[in-house]
Design a protein around this motif. Structure first.
Motif, PDB file in Angstrom:
ATOM      1  N   LYS B  49       0.836  -1.203   0.000  1.00 19.37           N
ATOM      2  CA  LYS B  49       0.000   0.000   0.000  1.00 19.37           C
ATOM      3  C   LYS B  49       0.878   1.264   0.000  1.00 19.37           C
ATOM      4  CE  LYS B  49      -3.645   2.320   2.525  1.00 19.37           C
ATOM      5  NZ  LYS B  49      -4.322   2.455   3.805  1.00 19.37           N
ATOM      6  N   GLU B  50       1.915   1.213   0.854  1.00 19.94           N
ATOM      7  CA  GLU B  50       2.833   2.373   0.924  1.00 19.94           C
ATOM      8  C   GLU B  50       3.505   2.603  -0.431  1.00 19.94           C
ATOM      9  OE1 GLU B  50       4.764   2.808   5.292  1.00 19.94           O
ATOM     10  OE2 GLU B  50       5.096   0.888   4.289  1.00 19.94           O
ATOM     11  N   ASP B  54       3.132   5.931  -2.596  1.00 19.14           N
ATOM     12  CA  ASP B  54       4.318   6.749  -2.896  1.00 19.14           C
ATOM     13  C   ASP B  54       4.506   6.968  -4.394  1.00 19.14           C
ATOM     14  OD1 ASP B  54       4.893   7.014  -0.287  1.00 19.14           O
ATOM     15  OD2 ASP B  54       6.523   5.548  -0.222  1.00 19.14           O
ATOM     16  N   ILE B  55       4.308   5.891  -5.134  1.00 15.77           N
ATOM     17  CA  ILE B  55       4.648   5.985  -6.561  1.00 15.77           C
ATOM     18  C   ILE B  55       3.672   6.884  -7.319  1.00 15.77           C
ATOM     19  CG2 ILE B  55       3.440   3.997  -7.615  1.00 15.77           C
ATOM     20  CD1 ILE B  55       6.255   3.307  -8.756  1.00 15.77           C
ATOM     21  N   PHE B  56       2.431   6.933  -6.842  1.00 13.82           N
ATOM     22  CA  PHE B  56       1.447   7.790  -7.528  1.00 13.82           C
ATOM     23  C   PHE B  56       1.223   9.120  -6.786  1.00 13.82           C
ATOM     24  CE2 PHE B  56       0.319   3.530  -9.138  1.00 13.82           C
ATOM     25  CZ  PHE B  56       0.530   3.779 -10.473  1.00 13.82           C
ATOM     26  N   ASP B  57       2.148   9.438  -5.901  1.00 14.74           N
ATOM     27  CA  ASP B  57       2.033  10.695  -5.166  1.00 14.74           C
ATOM     28  C   ASP B  57       2.696  11.816  -5.976  1.00 14.74           C
ATOM     29  OD1 ASP B  57       2.103  12.805  -3.481  1.00 14.74           O
ATOM     30  OD2 ASP B  57       3.540  11.934  -2.069  1.00 14.74           O
ATOM     31  N   PHE B  58       1.866  12.607  -6.639  1.00 16.53           N
ATOM     32  CA  PHE B  58       2.384  13.750  -7.403  1.00 16.53           C
ATOM     33  C   PHE B  58       2.177  15.058  -6.651  1.00 16.53           C
ATOM     34  CE2 PHE B  58       1.202  10.606 -10.641  1.00 16.53           C
ATOM     35  CZ  PHE B  58       2.411  10.486 -11.309  1.00 16.53           C
ATOM     36  N   LYS B  59       1.599  14.964  -5.419  1.00 17.96           N
ATOM     37  CA  LYS B  59       1.174  16.194  -4.760  1.00 17.96           C
ATOM     38  C   LYS B  59       2.183  16.714  -3.737  1.00 17.96           C
ATOM     39  CE  LYS B  59      -3.767  15.260  -5.194  1.00 17.96           C
ATOM     40  NZ  LYS B  59      -4.996  14.991  -4.465  1.00 17.96           N
ATOM     41  N   THR B  60       2.698  15.815  -2.900  1.00 18.44           N
ATOM     42  CA  THR B  60       3.456  16.305  -1.731  1.00 18.44           C
ATOM     43  C   THR B  60       4.857  16.783  -2.089  1.00 18.44           C
ATOM     44  OG1 THR B  60       4.216  14.083  -1.276  1.00 18.44           O
ATOM     45  CG2 THR B  60       2.202  14.791  -0.162  1.00 18.44           C
ATOM     46  N   GLY B  61       5.405  16.303  -3.190  1.00 23.31           N
ATOM     47  CA  GLY B  61       6.744  16.733  -3.593  1.00 23.31           C
ATOM     48  C   GLY B  61       7.839  16.208  -2.696  1.00 23.31           C
ATOM     49  N   GLU B  66      12.609  10.184   1.193  1.00 22.91           N
ATOM     50  CA  GLU B  66      11.457  10.089   2.105  1.00 22.91           C
ATOM     51  C   GLU B  66      10.353   9.187   1.561  1.00 22.91           C
ATOM     52  OE1 GLU B  66      10.484  14.154   1.734  1.00 22.91           O
ATOM     53  OE2 GLU B  66      11.835  14.805   3.317  1.00 22.91           O
ATOM     54  N   ARG B  67      10.602   8.492   0.484  1.00 25.35           N
ATOM     55  CA  ARG B  67       9.546   7.672  -0.113  1.00 25.35           C
ATOM     56  C   ARG B  67      10.135   6.406  -0.737  1.00 25.35           C
ATOM     57  NH1 ARG B  67       7.318  12.019  -4.270  1.00 25.35           N
ATOM     58  NH2 ARG B  67       6.080  10.326  -5.116  1.00 25.35           N
ATOM     59  N   SER B  68       9.254   5.461  -1.088  1.00 21.64           N
ATOM     60  CA  SER B  68       9.743   4.182  -1.624  1.00 21.64           C
ATOM     61  C   SER B  68       9.908   4.230  -3.135  1.00 21.64           C
ATOM     62  CB  SER B  68       8.768   3.075  -1.273  1.00 21.64           C
ATOM     63  OG  SER B  68       7.507   3.342  -1.865  1.00 21.64           O
ATOM     64  N   GLY B  69       9.171   5.111  -3.778  1.00 19.65           N
ATOM     65  CA  GLY B  69       9.249   5.155  -5.235  1.00 19.65           C
ATOM     66  C   GLY B  69       8.682   6.441  -5.782  1.00 19.65           C
ATOM     67  N   GLN B  70       8.911   6.658  -7.053  1.00 19.71           N
ATOM     68  CA  GLN B  70       8.521   7.934  -7.639  1.00 19.71           C
ATOM     69  C   GLN B  70       8.407   7.804  -9.158  1.00 19.71           C
ATOM     70  OE1 GLN B  70      11.601  10.917  -7.223  1.00 19.71           O
ATOM     71  NE2 GLN B  70      10.054  12.470  -6.857  1.00 19.71           N
ATOM     72  N   ILE B  71       7.423   8.469  -9.698  1.00 17.87           N
ATOM     73  CA  ILE B  71       7.348   8.595 -11.155  1.00 17.87           C
ATOM     74  C   ILE B  71       7.500  10.082 -11.474  1.00 17.87           C
ATOM     75  CG2 ILE B  71       5.848   8.441 -13.187  1.00 17.87           C
ATOM     76  CD1 ILE B  71       4.578   5.983 -12.004  1.00 17.87           C
ATOM     77  N   SER B  72       8.367  10.383 -12.391  1.00 18.33           N
ATOM     78  CA  SER B  72       8.498  11.777 -12.832  1.00 18.33           C
ATOM     79  C   SER B  72       8.658  11.770 -14.346  1.00 18.33           C
ATOM     80  CB  SER B  72       9.706  12.445 -12.166  1.00 18.33           C
ATOM     81  OG  SER B  72      10.881  11.769 -12.517  1.00 18.33           O
ATOM     82  N   GLY B  73       8.629  12.924 -14.919  1.00 19.75           N
ATOM     83  CA  GLY B  73       8.783  12.957 -16.369  1.00 19.75           C
ATOM     84  C   GLY B  73       8.452  14.302 -16.953  1.00 19.75           C
ATOM     85  N   SER B  74       8.321  14.320 -18.260  1.00 16.72           N
ATOM     86  CA  SER B  74       7.955  15.552 -18.943  1.00 16.72           C
ATOM     87  C   SER B  74       7.207  15.216 -20.229  1.00 16.72           C
ATOM     88  CB  SER B  74       9.195  16.386 -19.247  1.00 16.72           C
ATOM     89  OG  SER B  74      10.011  15.732 -20.168  1.00 16.72           O
ATOM     90  N   ILE B 103       7.286  12.294 -24.946  1.00 15.55           N
ATOM     91  CA  ILE B 103       7.010  11.987 -23.533  1.00 15.55           C
ATOM     92  C   ILE B 103       8.258  11.348 -22.937  1.00 15.55           C
ATOM     93  CG2 ILE B 103       5.617  10.589 -21.949  1.00 15.55           C
ATOM     94  CD1 ILE B 103       3.332  10.788 -23.944  1.00 15.55           C
ATOM     95  N   ASN B 104       8.723  11.907 -21.838  1.00 20.69           N
ATOM     96  CA  ASN B 104       9.822  11.321 -21.066  1.00 20.69           C
ATOM     97  C   ASN B 104       9.264  10.823 -19.746  1.00 20.69           C
ATOM     98  OD1 ASN B 104      12.340  12.081 -22.571  1.00 20.69           O
ATOM     99  ND2 ASN B 104      11.417  14.102 -22.308  1.00 20.69           N
ATOM    100  N   LEU B 105       9.512   9.589 -19.406  1.00 19.90           N
ATOM    101  CA  LEU B 105       9.042   9.052 -18.131  1.00 19.90           C
ATOM    102  C   LEU B 105      10.217   8.467 -17.357  1.00 19.90           C
ATOM    103  CD1 LEU B 105       5.785   7.114 -19.067  1.00 19.90           C
ATOM    104  CD2 LEU B 105       5.945   9.171 -17.683  1.00 19.90           C
ATOM    105  N   ASN B 106      10.256   8.745 -16.056  1.00 17.10           N
ATOM    106  CA  ASN B 106      11.287   8.168 -15.186  1.00 17.10           C
ATOM    107  C   ASN B 106      10.602   7.464 -14.036  1.00 17.10           C
ATOM    108  OD1 ASN B 106      13.731   9.618 -16.317  1.00 17.10           O
ATOM    109  ND2 ASN B 106      12.368  11.310 -15.784  1.00 17.10           N
ATOM    110  N   LEU B 107      11.081   6.297 -13.727  1.00 20.78           N
ATOM    111  CA  LEU B 107      10.546   5.539 -12.590  1.00 20.78           C
ATOM    112  C   LEU B 107      11.691   5.194 -11.661  1.00 20.78           C
ATOM    113  CD1 LEU B 107       8.389   3.658 -11.189  1.00 20.78           C
ATOM    114  CD2 LEU B 107       9.200   1.870 -12.722  1.00 20.78           C
ATOM    115  N   GLN B 108      11.499   5.449 -10.363  1.00 18.13           N
ATOM    116  CA  GLN B 108      12.484   5.041  -9.360  1.00 18.13           C
ATOM    117  C   GLN B 108      11.758   4.241  -8.287  1.00 18.13           C
ATOM    118  OE1 GLN B 108      13.775   9.280  -9.005  1.00 18.13           O
ATOM    119  NE2 GLN B 108      15.707   8.327  -8.433  1.00 18.13           N
ATOM    120  N   GLU B 109      12.346   3.151  -7.853  1.00 17.11           N
ATOM    121  CA  GLU B 109      11.705   2.327  -6.827  1.00 17.11           C
ATOM    122  C   GLU B 109      12.792   1.681  -5.979  1.00 17.11           C
ATOM    123  OE1 GLU B 109       8.369   2.120  -6.471  1.00 17.11           O
ATOM    124  OE2 GLU B 109       8.519   0.764  -4.769  1.00 17.11           O
ATOM    125  N   LYS B 110      12.602   1.761  -4.650  1.00 16.64           N
ATOM    126  CA  LYS B 110      13.554   1.097  -3.754  1.00 16.64           C
ATOM    127  C   LYS B 110      13.181  -0.373  -3.665  1.00 16.64           C
ATOM    128  CE  LYS B 110      14.504   5.166  -1.009  1.00 16.64           C
ATOM    129  NZ  LYS B 110      14.119   5.922   0.195  1.00 16.64           N
TER     130      LYS B 110
END
Lengths: 160, 577
Positions: B49-50, B54-61, B66-74, B103-110
């Motif tokens: 769940k975490e 985390d991965i779909f959290d685009f709001k908190t920045g 401080e998080r397990s994963g992240q999607i970013s891009g342009s 479209i550029n997409l970056n995915l990071q995951e611990k």
């Protein structure tokens, strides 16, 4: 007939993407978030800036300044590369270069940029324009003084 | 796959060494890291769940720490309109609209332990043939990697190196970099250099390679680096990827090499490489069944003593040495010596002597050409109290000589010049002058002599409490030849600026002029290019940029049939998320 219809759909699709992007931007901006700039996007931006700077130095060509932009470890031979660039400039006047970054790959202290380019050069004797197109990979090496050209593979933008 | 017997042996030996040397931690290498990575910080455990949150959290920045994963891009969307008039054959542009979406997409995951996952994807769709010849959605770049500080497993596009003679190339496929302990590092590659391409007339070119490095004296206080390496690479065209036609070449190239680096903490260092290549231009050609082979050797010792550094490079490459993925100049022996000395904070001198020749045993050339090049460069701060004033003086003298009867390649090139940079009343000033003389001994008509002058000026102003930056760079290039008593005079004038119109709204503008007055009648021309651009960063966090740009380019030649004019308008939207 079919191709015209396809073109219309294609143009509509691109307008749709533009509108969707603007809507998405509106939604994201309203959340007041701190979004990191995409790493891939920033690598491509860096690659674009480096090539523009190197082209600018090449066009003006004080010999020593262009030489400074080339790594001491350039492969296979820095002197041959610089001499060829100097000979190229003696034969024609570069008028413009436009390019698109296809790939920007990083590895340790190297940045390999693959570009598709279009270039116009004017003949020194007749002034007539020649239009060239090509594809090349420019490899940059990160040194103490900044990014330096380490290798040029394919059709070089610095050779006429 | 491993077509050459030596390659097979090397592959099996390196696999055996890998298993043997990493046995105590074999399971950990693949699943849990290894002994040397124990010191690295381990990732904390996250529930599913975490991870999804985390991965779909685009709001908190939140940052990645401080998080397990992240999607970013342009996302980039661009529309441009071009209008070309006059001689359209001199323009790359076509009349009408063009579209570009990227479209550029970056995915990071611990992941587990100290392993992390990173993914990147770039897609492009356009109807602009200058950018892409095809109109479908193109995957321009993709990569998926799992890594920790010691190991890396990568699938996708990557730039990799084994050694200068064997491989330094962008490839697509699989690679693994494994460091079982601090004395050993290995790299494996199974990839392709290019896909099959009917239009370019090439089969898919497969690449298989491996490298093993051993590091010695890792804890010695006197030795900073001692590395011994061995590597092998093979490039093999896959003729099953296209219908066979007689015009396509089915290439095979293998290169083996051993190399090394040795550096004392102070004073002396050396690096070297010896390589042997095997090359077959076309396996399918019945007349070209003989595989050629050649050797190449490189050694570069370097001595550093106080403020002086001397380096000598020796290169020897046989005519039949061929490397598809590495770098070498076949048929060449080279001696390159450089000396750098810093006298004090104000003066530094650099000397270089490069001497090389071709036409070695087995060469296909008809004559030997010998090159002798010398350069001197001096960096000087003439006034100690004014450090912003910097000058550079330089000269180079290149001699080319051939051993044929007519001495047909004999020439001399002399370059000398100086450059000056300073800052005066908040204005950056630069001036440069260069003279270049090329003399062809056998054919006077090829001689030419250049005088080049250049000035750069740039300054920032404060206008209505906003930043205005202006820059100007005129240059003149005068060329004289033996063919004509008149001179060619080229004037280049570039001017650019940037003004912050309001918070988040930037304007950029510029003009470039190339004016050529040629010695030959009816060959003068002038090229004028102007642009203006507005860049608006939208939103509180400036995540989106709207860019509007207009370009006008006009080329005018004395022969009016060559004239043309281009007008281009571009609207671009870039969204970073």
């Amino acid at each position: 007939m079919h191709s015209e219809l396809l073109m219309k759909y294609f143009k509509f699709f691109n307008f749709f993407i533009l509108l969707a992007t603007l809507l998405l931007a509106g939604c994201i901006s309203s959340t007041n978030s701190r979004h990191p700039v995409s790493s891939m996007h920033s690598t491509r931006k860096l690659a674009q800036d480096l090539i523009e700077q190197d082209w600018h130095v090449f066009v003006r060509f004080p010999w020593s300044r262009f030489r400074e932009r080339i790594s001491r470890d350039f492969q296979p031979d820095k002197n041959v590369f610089v001499n060829n660039a100097q000979d190229a400039l003696a034969s024609a006047v570069p008028v413009s270069l436009s390019f698109t970054v296809d790939k920007a790959l990083t590895n340790d202290e190297k940045l390999a940029v693959t570009i598709t380019w279009q270039r116009k050069i004017a003949d020194r004797n007749t002034g007539d324009l020649t239009l060239d197109e090509g594809k090349c990979t420019i490899v940059y090496l990160k040194e103490a003084m900044g990014w330096r050209i380490y290798q040029v593979q394919g059709s070089s933008i610095f050779a006429f | 796959m491993w077509t050459h017997p030596l390659l097979r042996i090397f592959f099996f030996v390196s696999c055996f060494l890998f298993v043997y040397l990493s046995t105590p931690q074999a399971a950990e290498v693949y699943y849990f890291g290894n002994a040397s990575s124990q010191s690295s910080e381990f990732n904390q455990k996250y529930s599913l769940k975490e991870r999804l949150t985390d991965i779909f959290d685009f709001k908190t920045g939140r940052q990645m720490a401080e998080r397990s994963g992240q999607i970013s891009g342009s996302i980039l969307t661009q529309i441009d309109y071009a209008q070309v008039s006059g001689n359209r054959s001199k323009s790359f542009l076509n009349n009408g609209w063009d579209y570009l979406s990227e479209i550029n997409l970056n995915l990071q995951e611990k992941l587990w332990r100290n392993y992390n996952l990173e993914g990147q994807l770039m897609l492009r769709k356009t109807d602009n043939p200058r950018i892409e010849p095809r109109r479908d959605v193109r995957v321009k770049e993709y990569v998926l990697k799992i890594m920790n500080p010691d190991n890396l497993f990568l699938y996708g596009d990557f730039y990799t190196e084994l050694s200068p003679f064997t491989l330094s190339n962008s490839l697509e496929g699989l690679t693994a970099e494994i460091q079982p302990n601090e004395s050993l590092a290995m790299k494996y590659i199974v990839a392709r250099k290019n896909a099959a391409d009917e239009a370019a007339g090439q089969y898919q070119r497969n690449v298989y390679g491996a490298k093993m490095d051993t590091f010695l004296f890792t804890h010695s206080p006197a030795i900073s680096k001692a590395r011994l390496g061995v590597q092998a690479i093979t490039f093999q065209d896959d003729s099953s990827t296209l219908a066979r036609t007689s015009s396509l070449e089915d290439l095979k190239n293998s290169v083996f090499s051993f190399d090394g680096e040795f550096s004392f903490t102070r004073g002396f260092s050396v690096n070297y490489e010896f390589a042997r290549s095997f090359y077959l231009e076309d396996e399918d050609d019945a007349d070209l069944k003989d595989q050629s082979s050649g050797n190449s050797f490189h050694v570069a010792p370097q001595v550093q003593w106080r403020d002086t550094m001397i380096r000598h490079v020796y290169n020897y490459t046989q005519p039949d040495f061929h490397t598809e993925g590495g770098s070498a100049s076949p048929d060449k022996i080279q001696h390159l010596t450089t000396l750098d000395h810093r006298f004090n904070r104000q003066a530094a001198l650099s000397l270089m002597h490069n001497y090389y020749w071709d036409h070695l045993a087995g060469s296909s050339l008809t004559k030997r050409t010998i090159y002798d090049e010398k350069t001197v460069s001096l960096n000087l701060v003439p006034i100690a109290a004014r450090e912003s004033l910097r000058t550079r003086w330089y000269t180079s003298f290149n001699i080319r000589n051939s051993d044929d009867q007519a001495n047909s390649a004999e020439s001399e090139t002399l370059t000398l010049g100086f450059a000056l940079n300073d800052q005066w009343r908040e204005t950056d000033i630069g001036f440069s002058y260069e003279y270049r003389a090329f003399n062809h001994e056998a054919d006077d008509s090829q001689n030419d002599y250049f005088n080049r002058f250049g000035i750069t000026l740039s300054r920032e102003y404060d206008v209505f409490a906003r930043r205005l930056y202006l820059s100007m760079a005129p240059s003149v290039d005068i060329r004289r030849t033996k063919r004509d008593e008149n001179k060619d005079v080229n004037v280049n004038m570039s001017f650019s600026g940037q003004y912050d119109l309001m918070d988040g709204l930037l304007s950029r503008f510029g003009h470039n002029l190339v004016d050529s007055d040629n010695a030959r009648p009816d060959s003068d021309y002038m090229n004028n290019r102007s642009y203006v651009e507005f860049n608006w960063a939208v939103g509180k966090e400036k995540d989106m940029h709207l860019v509007l740009r207009g370009d006008v380019n006009r080329y005018m030649h004395e022969d009016g049939t060559l004239n043309y004019k281009e007008i281009q308008t571009v609207l671009k939207c870039i969204l970073n998320f």
